[in-house]
Design a protein around this motif. Structure first.
Motif, PDB file in Angstrom:
ATOM      1  N   MET A 278     -70.514 -22.982  24.598  1.00  0.00           N
ATOM      2  CA  MET A 278     -70.967 -24.351  24.643  1.00  0.00           C
ATOM      3  C   MET A 278     -70.297 -25.105  25.801  1.00  0.00           C
ATOM      4  O   MET A 278     -70.944 -25.907  26.477  1.00  0.00           O
ATOM      5  CB  MET A 278     -70.648 -25.061  23.327  1.00  0.00           C
ATOM      6  N   VAL A 279     -69.008 -24.840  25.951  1.00  0.00           N
ATOM      7  CA  VAL A 279     -68.274 -25.544  27.008  1.00  0.00           C
ATOM      8  C   VAL A 279     -68.770 -25.097  28.376  1.00  0.00           C
ATOM      9  O   VAL A 279     -68.932 -25.919  29.283  1.00  0.00           O
ATOM     10  CB  VAL A 279     -66.757 -25.306  26.848  1.00  0.00           C
ATOM     11  N   ALA A 280     -69.043 -23.799  28.512  1.00  0.00           N
ATOM     12  CA  ALA A 280     -69.516 -23.301  29.797  1.00  0.00           C
ATOM     13  C   ALA A 280     -70.873 -23.903  30.164  1.00  0.00           C
ATOM     14  O   ALA A 280     -71.098 -24.299  31.316  1.00  0.00           O
ATOM     15  CB  ALA A 280     -69.607 -21.777  29.765  1.00  0.00           C
ATOM     16  N   VAL A 281     -71.754 -24.000  29.196  1.00  0.00           N
ATOM     17  CA  VAL A 281     -73.068 -24.585  29.451  1.00  0.00           C
ATOM     18  C   VAL A 281     -72.923 -26.071  29.767  1.00  0.00           C
ATOM     19  O   VAL A 281     -73.598 -26.601  30.662  1.00  0.00           O
ATOM     20  CB  VAL A 281     -73.996 -24.373  28.234  1.00  0.00           C
ATOM     21  N   ALA A 282     -72.040 -26.755  29.044  1.00  0.00           N
ATOM     22  CA  ALA A 282     -71.834 -28.184  29.291  1.00  0.00           C
ATOM     23  C   ALA A 282     -71.250 -28.416  30.682  1.00  0.00           C
ATOM     24  O   ALA A 282     -71.585 -29.395  31.347  1.00  0.00           O
ATOM     25  CB  ALA A 282     -70.924 -28.776  28.223  1.00  0.00           C
ATOM     26  N   GLU A 283     -70.382 -27.505  31.129  1.00  0.00           N
ATOM     27  CA  GLU A 283     -69.829 -27.632  32.486  1.00  0.00           C
ATOM     28  C   GLU A 283     -70.928 -27.484  33.527  1.00  0.00           C
ATOM     29  O   GLU A 283     -70.958 -28.212  34.521  1.00  0.00           O
ATOM     30  CB  GLU A 283     -68.753 -26.568  32.724  1.00  0.00           C
ATOM     31  N   GLU A 284     -71.817 -26.521  33.300  1.00  0.00           N
ATOM     32  CA  GLU A 284     -72.888 -26.286  34.266  1.00  0.00           C
ATOM     33  C   GLU A 284     -73.863 -27.454  34.334  1.00  0.00           C
ATOM     34  O   GLU A 284     -74.384 -27.761  35.404  1.00  0.00           O
ATOM     35  CB  GLU A 284     -73.641 -25.004  33.896  1.00  0.00           C
ATOM     36  N   THR A 285     -74.102 -28.104  33.199  1.00  0.00           N
ATOM     37  CA  THR A 285     -75.053 -29.208  33.200  1.00  0.00           C
ATOM     38  C   THR A 285     -74.403 -30.543  33.540  1.00  0.00           C
ATOM     39  O   THR A 285     -75.103 -31.536  33.727  1.00  0.00           O
ATOM     40  CB  THR A 285     -75.734 -29.335  31.822  1.00  0.00           C
ATOM     41  N   GLY A 286     -73.062 -30.585  33.591  1.00  0.00           N
ATOM     42  CA  GLY A 286     -72.367 -31.815  33.935  1.00  0.00           C
ATOM     43  C   GLY A 286     -72.216 -32.769  32.767  1.00  0.00           C
ATOM     44  O   GLY A 286     -71.998 -33.960  32.959  1.00  0.00           O
ATOM     45  N   ARG A 287     -72.338 -32.259  31.554  1.00  0.00           N
ATOM     46  CA  ARG A 287     -72.215 -33.110  30.362  1.00  0.00           C
ATOM     47  C   ARG A 287     -71.026 -32.685  29.511  1.00  0.00           C
ATOM     48  O   ARG A 287     -71.057 -32.763  28.287  1.00  0.00           O
ATOM     49  CB  ARG A 287     -73.480 -33.007  29.527  1.00  0.00           C
ATOM     50  N   LEU A 288     -69.966 -32.254  30.147  1.00  0.00           N
ATOM     51  CA  LEU A 288     -68.811 -31.728  29.419  1.00  0.00           C
ATOM     52  C   LEU A 288     -68.180 -32.798  28.527  1.00  0.00           C
ATOM     53  O   LEU A 288     -67.849 -32.529  27.371  1.00  0.00           O
ATOM     54  CB  LEU A 288     -67.771 -31.175  30.394  1.00  0.00           C
ATOM     55  N   ASP A 289     -68.011 -34.001  29.049  1.00  0.00           N
ATOM     56  CA  ASP A 289     -67.358 -35.048  28.262  1.00  0.00           C
ATOM     57  C   ASP A 289     -68.152 -35.387  27.001  1.00  0.00           C
ATOM     58  O   ASP A 289     -67.594 -35.507  25.911  1.00  0.00           O
ATOM     59  CB  ASP A 289     -67.125 -36.298  29.110  1.00  0.00           C
ATOM     60  N   LYS A 290     -69.454 -35.504  27.128  1.00  0.00           N
ATOM     61  CA  LYS A 290     -70.273 -35.843  25.964  1.00  0.00           C
ATOM     62  C   LYS A 290     -70.299 -34.703  24.949  1.00  0.00           C
ATOM     63  O   LYS A 290     -70.282 -34.932  23.736  1.00  0.00           O
ATOM     64  CB  LYS A 290     -71.692 -36.187  26.404  1.00  0.00           C
ATOM     65  N   GLU A 291     -70.327 -33.477  25.442  1.00  0.00           N
ATOM     66  CA  GLU A 291     -70.353 -32.319  24.544  1.00  0.00           C
ATOM     67  C   GLU A 291     -69.030 -32.181  23.797  1.00  0.00           C
ATOM     68  O   GLU A 291     -69.014 -31.877  22.598  1.00  0.00           O
ATOM     69  CB  GLU A 291     -70.649 -31.041  25.334  1.00  0.00           C
ATOM     70  N   LEU A 292     -67.917 -32.408  24.480  1.00  0.00           N
ATOM     71  CA  LEU A 292     -66.623 -32.321  23.814  1.00  0.00           C
ATOM     72  C   LEU A 292     -66.460 -33.426  22.764  1.00  0.00           C
ATOM     73  O   LEU A 292     -65.892 -33.196  21.698  1.00  0.00           O
ATOM     74  CB  LEU A 292     -65.485 -32.390  24.840  1.00  0.00           C
ATOM     75  N   ILE A 293     -66.974 -34.596  23.048  1.00  0.00           N
ATOM     76  CA  ILE A 293     -66.933 -35.676  22.058  1.00  0.00           C
ATOM     77  C   ILE A 293     -67.787 -35.310  20.846  1.00  0.00           C
ATOM     78  O   ILE A 293     -67.397 -35.530  19.699  1.00  0.00           O
ATOM     79  CB  ILE A 293     -67.381 -37.013  22.687  1.00  0.00           C
ATOM     80  N   ARG A 294     -68.947 -34.723  21.091  1.00  0.00           N
ATOM     81  CA  ARG A 294     -69.818 -34.311  19.983  1.00  0.00           C
ATOM     82  C   ARG A 294     -69.153 -33.228  19.136  1.00  0.00           C
ATOM     83  O   ARG A 294     -69.187 -33.276  17.902  1.00  0.00           O
ATOM     84  CB  ARG A 294     -71.147 -33.793  20.519  1.00  0.00           C
ATOM     85  N   LEU A 295     -68.517 -32.261  19.796  1.00  0.00           N
ATOM     86  CA  LEU A 295     -67.817 -31.205  19.067  1.00  0.00           C
ATOM     87  C   LEU A 295     -66.647 -31.773  18.267  1.00  0.00           C
ATOM     88  O   LEU A 295     -66.415 -31.378  17.120  1.00  0.00           O
ATOM     89  CB  LEU A 295     -67.311 -30.134  20.032  1.00  0.00           C
ATOM     90  N   ALA A 296     -65.884 -32.674  18.860  1.00  0.00           N
ATOM     91  CA  ALA A 296     -64.749 -33.283  18.164  1.00  0.00           C
ATOM     92  C   ALA A 296     -65.219 -34.051  16.937  1.00  0.00           C
ATOM     93  O   ALA A 296     -64.613 -33.979  15.862  1.00  0.00           O
ATOM     94  CB  ALA A 296     -63.985 -34.196  19.107  1.00  0.00           C
ATOM     95  N   THR A 297     -66.316 -34.764  17.063  1.00  0.00           N
ATOM     96  CA  THR A 297     -66.863 -35.513  15.931  1.00  0.00           C
ATOM     97  C   THR A 297     -67.312 -34.563  14.827  1.00  0.00           C
ATOM     98  O   THR A 297     -67.081 -34.815  13.641  1.00  0.00           O
ATOM     99  CB  THR A 297     -68.041 -36.389  16.396  1.00  0.00           C
ATOM    100  N   SER A 298     -67.941 -33.474  15.228  1.00  0.00           N
ATOM    101  CA  SER A 298     -68.399 -32.491  14.254  1.00  0.00           C
ATOM    102  C   SER A 298     -67.226 -31.864  13.506  1.00  0.00           C
ATOM    103  O   SER A 298     -67.245 -31.757  12.269  1.00  0.00           O
ATOM    104  CB  SER A 298     -69.212 -31.408  14.960  1.00  0.00           C
ATOM    105  N   TYR A 299     -66.199 -31.460  14.231  1.00  0.00           N
ATOM    106  CA  TYR A 299     -65.023 -30.866  13.597  1.00  0.00           C
ATOM    107  C   TYR A 299     -64.303 -31.878  12.713  1.00  0.00           C
ATOM    108  O   TYR A 299     -63.795 -31.543  11.642  1.00  0.00           O
ATOM    109  CB  TYR A 299     -64.055 -30.308  14.633  1.00  0.00           C
ATOM    110  N   GLU A 300     -64.231 -33.113  13.136  1.00  0.00           N
ATOM    111  CA  GLU A 300     -63.574 -34.147  12.341  1.00  0.00           C
ATOM    112  C   GLU A 300     -64.337 -34.395  11.039  1.00  0.00           C
ATOM    113  O   GLU A 300     -63.730 -34.549   9.980  1.00  0.00           O
ATOM    114  CB  GLU A 300     -63.473 -35.442  13.147  1.00  0.00           C
ATOM    115  N   THR A 301     -65.644 -34.397  11.088  1.00  0.00           N
ATOM    116  CA  THR A 301     -66.463 -34.577   9.893  1.00  0.00           C
ATOM    117  C   THR A 301     -66.244 -33.425   8.923  1.00  0.00           C
ATOM    118  O   THR A 301     -66.086 -33.633   7.719  1.00  0.00           O
ATOM    119  CB  THR A 301     -67.947 -34.676  10.271  1.00  0.00           C
TER     120      THR A 301
END
Length: 68
Positions: free
Chosen positions: A1-24
């Motif tokens: 997921m991180v590799a794909v997010a890096e390639e698309t330039g949406r790493l910050d948004k993807e990491l925030i989404r993952l953090a929210t998911s793990y926190e939930t």
């Protein structure tokens, strides 16, 4: 997921989404653990208090039998 997010330039948004998911998920698991631990602790405390009460009353009943 991180590799794909890096390639698309949406790493910050993807990491925030993952953090929210793990926190939930963590919040849900903690609520479950607490809801299970509360009755267990209640039974443990009731057992300890019952043991103390029986330990206090048993000598009184033994003395009463000796008096008869």
């Amino acid at each position: 997921m991180v590799a794909v997010a890096e390639e698309t330039g949406r790493l910050d948004k993807e990491l925030i989404r993952l953090a929210t998911s793990y926190e939930t998920d963590l919040d849900r698991q903690l609520r479950l653990l607490v809801s299970i631990a509360e009755p267990a602790m209640l039974f443990l405390m009731a057992g300890l208090i019952g043991t103390v009460i029986v330990g206090m009353l048993l000598p009184i009943f033994n003395l009463q039998d000796m008096i008869k």
